[in-house]
Motif scaffolding. Structure first.
Motif, PDB file in Angstrom:
ATOM      1  N   ASN A  63     -28.092   6.754  60.257  1.00 39.61           N
ATOM      2  CA  ASN A  63     -27.306   6.299  61.160  1.00 39.61           C
ATOM      3  C   ASN A  63     -25.809   7.160  60.377  1.00 39.61           C
ATOM      4  OD1 ASN A  63     -28.608   6.806  63.581  1.00 39.61           O
ATOM      5  ND2 ASN A  63     -28.977   4.094  63.011  1.00 39.61           N
ATOM      6  N   THR A  64     -25.619   7.261  59.104  1.00 41.96           N
ATOM      7  CA  THR A  64     -24.196   7.344  58.206  1.00 41.96           C
ATOM      8  C   THR A  64     -24.088   8.503  58.611  1.00 41.96           C
ATOM      9  OG1 THR A  64     -25.075   5.578  57.344  1.00 41.96           O
ATOM     10  CG2 THR A  64     -22.723   6.165  56.585  1.00 41.96           C
ATOM     11  N   LYS A  65     -22.658   8.920  59.305  1.00 35.02           N
ATOM     12  CA  LYS A  65     -22.364  10.690  58.892  1.00 35.02           C
ATOM     13  C   LYS A  65     -21.240  10.405  58.876  1.00 35.02           C
ATOM     14  CE  LYS A  65     -26.511  11.724  61.587  1.00 35.02           C
ATOM     15  NZ  LYS A  65     -26.306  11.830  62.680  1.00 35.02           N
ATOM     16  N   VAL A  66     -20.579  12.088  58.247  1.00 35.47           N
ATOM     17  CA  VAL A  66     -19.830  11.926  57.948  1.00 35.47           C
ATOM     18  C   VAL A  66     -19.315  13.376  58.201  1.00 35.47           C
ATOM     19  CG1 VAL A  66     -18.490  13.256  55.868  1.00 35.47           C
ATOM     20  CG2 VAL A  66     -20.125  11.241  55.363  1.00 35.47           C
ATOM     21  N   CYS A  67     -18.380  13.530  59.201  1.00 38.51           N
ATOM     22  CA  CYS A  67     -18.446  15.004  60.596  1.00 38.51           C
ATOM     23  C   CYS A  67     -17.395  15.944  59.256  1.00 38.51           C
ATOM     24  CB  CYS A  67     -16.821  14.283  60.380  1.00 38.51           C
ATOM     25  SG  CYS A  67     -15.745  14.192  60.473  1.00 38.51           S
ATOM     26  N   SER A  68     -17.185  17.255  60.030  1.00 39.29           N
ATOM     27  CA  SER A  68     -16.990  18.323  59.461  1.00 39.29           C
ATOM     28  C   SER A  68     -15.686  19.006  59.187  1.00 39.29           C
ATOM     29  CB  SER A  68     -18.260  19.849  59.797  1.00 39.29           C
ATOM     30  OG  SER A  68     -17.166  19.526  61.979  1.00 39.29           O
ATOM     31  N   VAL A  69     -15.049  17.741  59.505  1.00 41.57           N
ATOM     32  CA  VAL A  69     -13.452  17.905  58.527  1.00 41.57           C
ATOM     33  C   VAL A  69     -13.394  17.623  57.300  1.00 41.57           C
ATOM     34  CG1 VAL A  69     -11.476  16.927  59.414  1.00 41.57           C
ATOM     35  CG2 VAL A  69     -12.407  16.936  61.268  1.00 41.57           C
ATOM     36  N   HIS A  70     -14.107  17.016  57.228  1.00 43.91           N
ATOM     37  CA  HIS A  70     -13.622  16.779  55.807  1.00 43.91           C
ATOM     38  C   HIS A  70     -14.995  17.750  54.848  1.00 43.91           C
ATOM     39  CE1 HIS A  70     -12.559  12.896  57.260  1.00 43.91           C
ATOM     40  NE2 HIS A  70     -13.665  12.554  57.703  1.00 43.91           N
ATOM     41  N   PHE A  71     -14.829  18.533  55.184  1.00 37.72           N
ATOM     42  CA  PHE A  71     -15.475  19.944  54.679  1.00 37.72           C
ATOM     43  C   PHE A  71     -15.179  20.960  54.440  1.00 37.72           C
ATOM     44  CE2 PHE A  71     -19.098  16.603  55.189  1.00 37.72           C
ATOM     45  CZ  PHE A  71     -19.518  16.829  54.549  1.00 37.72           C
ATOM     46  N   LYS A  72     -14.923  21.505  53.064  1.00 39.08           N
ATOM     47  CA  LYS A  72     -14.298  22.971  53.422  1.00 39.08           C
ATOM     48  C   LYS A  72     -15.288  24.205  53.988  1.00 39.08           C
ATOM     49  CE  LYS A  72     -14.549  23.278  49.204  1.00 39.08           C
ATOM     50  NZ  LYS A  72     -14.792  23.755  47.480  1.00 39.08           N
ATOM     51  N   PHE A  90     -20.671  18.793  48.999  1.00 31.80           N
ATOM     52  CA  PHE A  90     -19.923  17.668  48.986  1.00 31.80           C
ATOM     53  C   PHE A  90     -18.188  17.557  49.727  1.00 31.80           C
ATOM     54  CE2 PHE A  90     -19.157  19.208  44.996  1.00 31.80           C
ATOM     55  CZ  PHE A  90     -18.001  18.985  44.986  1.00 31.80           C
ATOM     56  N   PRO A  91     -17.972  16.446  50.495  1.00 32.08           N
ATOM     57  CA  PRO A  91     -16.350  16.314  51.020  1.00 32.08           C
ATOM     58  C   PRO A  91     -15.727  16.330  50.189  1.00 32.08           C
ATOM     59  CG  PRO A  91     -18.085  14.164  51.335  1.00 32.08           C
ATOM     60  CD  PRO A  91     -19.056  15.264  50.821  1.00 32.08           C
ATOM     61  N   THR A  92     -14.680  17.015  50.403  1.00 31.43           N
ATOM     62  CA  THR A  92     -13.412  17.185  49.457  1.00 31.43           C
ATOM     63  C   THR A  92     -12.335  17.071  50.595  1.00 31.43           C
ATOM     64  OG1 THR A  92     -13.331  19.760  49.880  1.00 31.43           O
ATOM     65  CG2 THR A  92     -14.865  18.155  47.706  1.00 31.43           C
ATOM     66  N   LEU A  93     -11.968  17.509  51.583  1.00 31.54           N
ATOM     67  CA  LEU A  93     -10.678  17.151  52.664  1.00 31.54           C
ATOM     68  C   LEU A  93     -10.688  15.946  52.823  1.00 31.54           C
ATOM     69  CD1 LEU A  93     -11.328  20.769  54.320  1.00 31.54           C
ATOM     70  CD2 LEU A  93      -9.969  20.312  52.107  1.00 31.54           C
ATOM     71  N   ASN A  97      -5.824  13.720  50.263  1.00 29.26           N
ATOM     72  CA  ASN A  97      -5.078  14.575  50.026  1.00 29.26           C
ATOM     73  C   ASN A  97      -4.269  16.391  50.619  1.00 29.26           C
ATOM     74  OD1 ASN A  97      -7.479  15.553  50.980  1.00 29.26           O
ATOM     75  ND2 ASN A  97      -8.607  15.960  49.127  1.00 29.26           N
ATOM     76  N   ARG A  98      -4.040  15.145  51.959  1.00 28.84           N
ATOM     77  CA  ARG A  98      -3.842  16.051  52.817  1.00 28.84           C
ATOM     78  C   ARG A  98      -4.717  16.994  53.304  1.00 28.84           C
ATOM     79  NH1 ARG A  98       2.578  16.285  51.129  1.00 28.84           N
ATOM     80  NH2 ARG A  98       2.989  14.191  51.036  1.00 28.84           N
ATOM     81  N   TYR A  99      -6.106  16.822  53.209  1.00 29.17           N
ATOM     82  CA  TYR A  99      -6.763  18.049  53.749  1.00 29.17           C
ATOM     83  C   TYR A  99      -6.385  18.811  53.339  1.00 29.17           C
ATOM     84  CZ  TYR A  99      -7.595  14.391  57.488  1.00 29.17           C
ATOM     85  OH  TYR A  99      -8.331  13.365  57.878  1.00 29.17           O
ATOM     86  N   GLN A 100      -6.423  19.331  51.361  1.00 24.01           N
ATOM     87  CA  GLN A 100      -6.143  19.557  50.837  1.00 24.01           C
ATOM     88  C   GLN A 100      -6.901  20.031  49.128  1.00 24.01           C
ATOM     89  OE1 GLN A 100      -1.945  20.498  50.157  1.00 24.01           O
ATOM     90  NE2 GLN A 100      -1.786  21.820  52.491  1.00 24.01           N
ATOM     91  N   VAL A 101      -7.327  20.978  49.082  1.00 33.48           N
ATOM     92  CA  VAL A 101      -8.365  20.974  47.444  1.00 33.48           C
ATOM     93  C   VAL A 101      -7.239  20.685  46.794  1.00 33.48           C
ATOM     94  CG1 VAL A 101     -10.306  21.448  46.081  1.00 33.48           C
ATOM     95  CG2 VAL A 101     -10.675  21.799  48.593  1.00 33.48           C
ATOM     96  N   GLN A 102      -7.411  20.202  45.384  1.00 25.44           N
ATOM     97  CA  GLN A 102      -6.304  20.172  44.310  1.00 25.44           C
ATOM     98  C   GLN A 102      -5.981  20.716  43.556  1.00 25.44           C
ATOM     99  OE1 GLN A 102      -2.977  18.984  44.624  1.00 25.44           O
ATOM    100  NE2 GLN A 102      -3.570  17.524  46.969  1.00 25.44           N
ATOM    101  N   PRO A 103      -5.920  21.653  43.079  1.00 25.85           N
ATOM    102  CA  PRO A 103      -5.896  22.684  41.704  1.00 25.85           C
ATOM    103  C   PRO A 103      -6.801  22.046  40.552  1.00 25.85           C
ATOM    104  CG  PRO A 103      -3.923  23.122  41.988  1.00 25.85           C
ATOM    105  CD  PRO A 103      -4.105  22.368  43.362  1.00 25.85           C
ATOM    106  N   PRO A 104      -7.571  22.556  39.260  1.00 28.62           N
ATOM    107  CA  PRO A 104      -8.299  21.775  39.295  1.00 28.62           C
ATOM    108  C   PRO A 104      -6.265  21.295  37.556  1.00 28.62           C
ATOM    109  CG  PRO A 104      -9.053  23.890  38.994  1.00 28.62           C
ATOM    110  CD  PRO A 104      -8.463  23.944  40.043  1.00 28.62           C
ATOM    111  N   ARG A 105      -6.775  20.427  36.989  1.00 23.15           N
ATOM    112  CA  ARG A 105      -5.676  20.272  35.883  1.00 23.15           C
ATOM    113  C   ARG A 105      -5.374  20.781  34.844  1.00 23.15           C
ATOM    114  NH1 ARG A 105      -3.483  14.532  34.876  1.00 23.15           N
ATOM    115  NH2 ARG A 105      -1.772  15.076  33.235  1.00 23.15           N
ATOM    116  N   SER A 106      -5.077  20.990  34.467  1.00 25.06           N
ATOM    117  CA  SER A 106      -4.881  22.099  32.892  1.00 25.06           C
ATOM    118  C   SER A 106      -4.717  21.226  31.785  1.00 25.06           C
ATOM    119  CB  SER A 106      -4.000  22.788  32.338  1.00 25.06           C
ATOM    120  OG  SER A 106      -2.345  22.350  32.213  1.00 25.06           O
ATOM    121  N   SER A 107      -6.031  21.630  30.641  1.00 27.88           N
ATOM    122  CA  SER A 107      -5.973  20.459  29.762  1.00 27.88           C
ATOM    123  C   SER A 107      -5.217  20.271  28.638  1.00 27.88           C
ATOM    124  CB  SER A 107      -7.624  21.305  28.781  1.00 27.88           C
ATOM    125  OG  SER A 107      -7.109  21.917  28.045  1.00 27.88           O
ATOM    126  N   VAL A 108      -5.289  19.079  28.164  1.00 26.34           N
ATOM    127  CA  VAL A 108      -4.281  18.897  26.905  1.00 26.34           C
ATOM    128  C   VAL A 108      -3.627  19.932  25.787  1.00 26.34           C
ATOM    129  CG1 VAL A 108      -3.600  17.060  25.153  1.00 26.34           C
ATOM    130  CG2 VAL A 108      -5.271  15.927  27.222  1.00 26.34           C
TER     131      VAL A 108
END
Length: 480
Positions: A63-72, A90-93, A97-108
């Motif tokens: 019965n554990t569910k995740v709503c569609s609001v958290h998926f792209k 998988f859920p990302t929003l 994180n203000r319901y936004q997908v953060q851009p990947p961080r550049s390497s060192v």
């Protein structure tokens, strides 16, 4: 009749599905446009979902569910009647994180600034000369002798400074750590914390018992274990110092735990262990003296009572009132008007403790305590004992009894009876002074809790026996 549904009225649906993401209040009961998705069966992907929604130690069920609001939007399959997730989605929003997908961080390596590549038209030899001139290194040169001596001298100074700092650090550790070594230079502190006259007296006693400490039976949580290896929370001498502080000052176990930086339960086990250990070590030494040795050290004040072998008296220490009325009646003392434990103490004429009985209930009489203590077996007909009026023991002992004369009703004492009573009282005062020395151990100033009744007999006996080692003679003239 058809039920009217207004435009802004919330839709009441029988479904009770809701989203398990923290801070998400979406529920199927009031929302018909949001879909709810169960956790995937694959173990790795399921763990990734739990990590993404930030739920540690989260138990997932059907019965554990995740709503569609958290998926792209591109996480859902297209061309299906029901809204279904793609494989591996998988859920990302989320709210954090203000319901936004953060851009990947550049390497060192990508963030690091690097010099521009050299110009191919430049002169290579000129660049090499420039590098050598800029660095100023010449690995073929030999340092001057004066510079080498200066460096060696500086190293020696730094080495000495490091040694001095290490000594200061060790001294600071000794000062900050609460232990015997901290008070080794102050006889006044040693007398305050342990009742031993000086630090040398304490160390002389420690040298007597230290060879047997490796055979100590230690008390643990549920059993006793023989000493094996380095299992002590404190050094052995600091454990002894802790026990003496508990005995001499009556400090609570929690206070001792804070002072020595150990747990309260460890303090309790140390106290019980050392009480049992000293009870058997000191109890194995025969303190009852033959009559020849007693008479050889007989003070001049006893010239009228030269046959006196021991001076006896009873003492009582207060204890907590039991909840049982039967126990209350057994330990209640009419003399002290309190619940007490009672013991019999014997002193040789020159001031040494030669007999200590066990602790008995406070309601016991002096005669009955004398009878049960076992001292009768030590007395012979050629001896004499000195007691108080309360010891009605004429038919219990085969020897002479020095006791103050009873004043019969309606009759005054005769002159020789007054003289005898004064002489006995003048000598019996020394047993009172000796008992006061025992009770200078502040543990016995307070009401003894029933929680330590299992070891109070050992604690009291050890306190009595330690008086022979801690203090000097009762009278300074007796030291010669």
């Amino acid at each position: 009749m058809e039920k009217k549904v207004f435009r802004y009225q919330k839709l009441m649906r029988p479904s009770s599905e809701h989203c398990c993401v923290p801070s998400c209040v979406v529920s199927a009961r009031y929302n018909s446009t949001v879909s709810f998705h169960s956790f995937p069966v694959e173990e790795d992907l399921r763990k990734k979902w739990i990590v993404k929604i930030r739920r540690d130690d989260f138990q997932v069920n059907k019965n554990t569910k995740v709503c569609s609001v958290h998926f792209k939007p591109d996480d859902f399959m297209k061309g299906t009647r029901l809204r279904r997730l793609k494989k591996g989605a998988f859920p990302t929003l989320f709210e954090w994180n203000r319901y936004q997908v953060q851009p990947p961080r550049s390497s060192v390596w990508e963030r690091r600034e690097r010099p521009l590549p050299p110009d191919p038209d430049s002169d290579i030899e000129q660049d090499m000369d420039f590098d050598v001139e800029r660095t100023g290194h010449d690995y073929c040169s030999v340092p001057e002798a004066a510079a080498v001596d200066m460096v060696l001298h500086k190293n020696e100074e730094l080495t000495r400074e490091i040694e001095d700092l290490r000594k200061e650090l060790d001294q600071t550790k000794i000062t900050l750590r609460f232990g015997l070594q901290r008070f080794a230079g102050s006889d006044e502190d040693i007398r305050f914390y342990t009742r031993f006259a000086t630090y040398n007296h304490l160390m002389a006693f420690w040298e007597l018992i230290e060879p047997t400490t490796h055979r100590m039976i230690r008390v643990t949580n549920s059993k006793v274990t023989k000493e094996a290896g380095n299992t002590r929370a404190l050094p052995a001498i600091d454990e002894f110092f802790l026990f003496m502080m508990h005995l001499a000052l009556g400090l609570k176990q929690k206070d001792l735990g804070h002072r020595f930086n150990v747990h309260q339960a460890t303090v309790s086990r140390i106290i019980t262990t050392w009480a049992n250990f000293l009870y058997f070590v000191l109890g194995s030494v025969c303190i009852w003296m033959p009559k020849e040795r007693v008479r050889a050290h007989l003070p001049e004040e006893f010239h009228l009572f030269r046959d006196t072998q021991v001076i006896l008296d009873c003492t009582e220490i207060r204890c907590q009132t039991p909840s049982s009325l039967l126990l209350q009646s057994e330990v209640f003392s009419n003399y002290k008007s309190h619940c007490t434990f009672k013991a019999l103490i014997g002193m040789a004429p020159h001031g040494a403790i030669t007999f200590v009985s066990g602790l008995y209930a406070g309601s016991i009489s002096d005669r009955e305590l004398f009878k049960q203590s076992g001292i009768i077996n030590l007395i012979t007909p050629d001896m004499a004992i000195m007691v108080d009026k309360g010891f009605l023991i004429d038919n219990l002992v085969p020897c002479k009894i020095h006791r103050p004369v009873f004043l019969t009703k309606g009759k005054q004492m005769l002159p020789h009876e007054v003289t005898h009573t004064q002489s006995v009282a003048r000598l019996r005062v020394h047993i009172e002074r000796l008992i006061r020395r025992v009770k200078e151990h502040k543990l016995f100033d307070t009401v003894i809790p029933l929680s330590i009744s299992g070891s109070i007999n050992q604690l009291f006996t050890v306190a009595c026996l330690l008086v022979n080692y801690q203090c000097g003679p009762l009278v300074k003239a007796w030291s010669h």
